[in-house]
Design an enzyme around this catalytic site. Structure first.
Site, PDB file in Angstrom:
ATOM      1  CG  ASP A 129      -2.020   1.046   1.154  1.00  0.00           C
ATOM      2  OD1 ASP A 129      -1.872   2.016   0.386  1.00  0.00           O
ATOM      3  OD2 ASP A 129      -3.024   0.901   1.873  1.00  0.00           O
ATOM      4  NE  ARG A 131      -4.579   3.162  -0.014  1.00  0.00           N
ATOM      5  CZ  ARG A 131      -5.689   2.594   0.437  1.00  0.00           C
ATOM      6  NH1 ARG A 131      -6.862   3.032   0.006  1.00  0.00           N
ATOM      7  NH2 ARG A 131      -5.643   1.600   1.291  1.00  0.00           N
TER       8      ARG A 131
END
Length: 218
Positions: A129, A131
């Site tokens: 991930d 983000r």
């Protein structure tokens, strides 16, 4: 390292099936992407604002793909904000948990070969991930939001926002429909990404409740 900044360039009325929202367009000093906020009601200087931080998912949000829960979460979030009469949905342009649409599509092909969503990203040389939520925090600050009730199943999102100075008073879980195409994806979120989901058999519902969860009510 200094924090990134955002600037609201324009706001415009967007009528939806759930009512009128203001769509706010932001430039920023971190990247050249077009991050957005859907705003309903008066949220300036407000406490306990119902908020969704939603990362772009072209396949789910636009095409209605059944491989994920993104489109359903987007729709449900706008519906819940409208039911409250006020709230914010920040729409971050970080497709595929930050790896972009091209790489996400390549990851989908790896998933069809039997890899889960985490291993597919890793095989492509990415993190599970990638983000970043700093711009979401700056957008909430620009809107004048004082504290929030966050619609999410991801505890890392809460930690990220709080590390950026956003006070998260409560978490409101989002339910999503389990189907044969997304069941493995949702199970991987639980087992390898610590998402707060209880995945029932396919065609059932994803139901989330903890002692700190809340309903989106005043």
């Amino acid at each position: 390292m200094s924090k990134p900044t955002v600037s609201r360039l324009v706001s415009t009325r967007i009528p939806t099936a759930y009512g009128d929202f203001q769509l706010c367009y932001y430039s920023n000093t971190l990247d050249n992407k077009e991050h957005l906020a859907f705003v309903m009601g008066n949220v300036s200087d407000a406490e306990n604002v119902l908020v969704r931080i939603h990362s772009e998912c072209f396949t789910g949000d636009v095409l209605g793909s059944r491989r994920c829960d993104c489109g359903e979460q987007l729709d449900r979030s706008l519906q819940l904000i409208a039911s409250q009469g006020a709230g914010v949905l920040v729409y971050l342009r970080q497709e595929g948990r930050g790896i972009g649409l091209l790489q996400k599509m390549r990851a989908y092909n790896l998933q069809d070969q039997g890899y889960d969503t985490v291993d597919a990203n890793l095989l492509l040389g990415h993190g599970a991930d990638e983000r970043d939520y700093s711009l979401a925090a700056r957008i909430l600050e620009e809107l004048g939001v004082k504290s929030i009730r966050l619609m999410t199943n991801n505890p890392l999102k809460i930690q990220a926002l709080e590390s950026e100075g956003i006070w998260v008073n409560a978490r409101f879980p989002l339910e999503a429909t389990v189907n044969a195409d997304n069941e493995g994806y949702l199970l991987t979120k639980v087992r390898r990404m610590d998402h707060l989901l209880k995945v029932k058999p396919a065609a059932a519902r994803v139901s989330v409740r903890t002692a700190h969860d809340c309903e989106p009510a005043d």
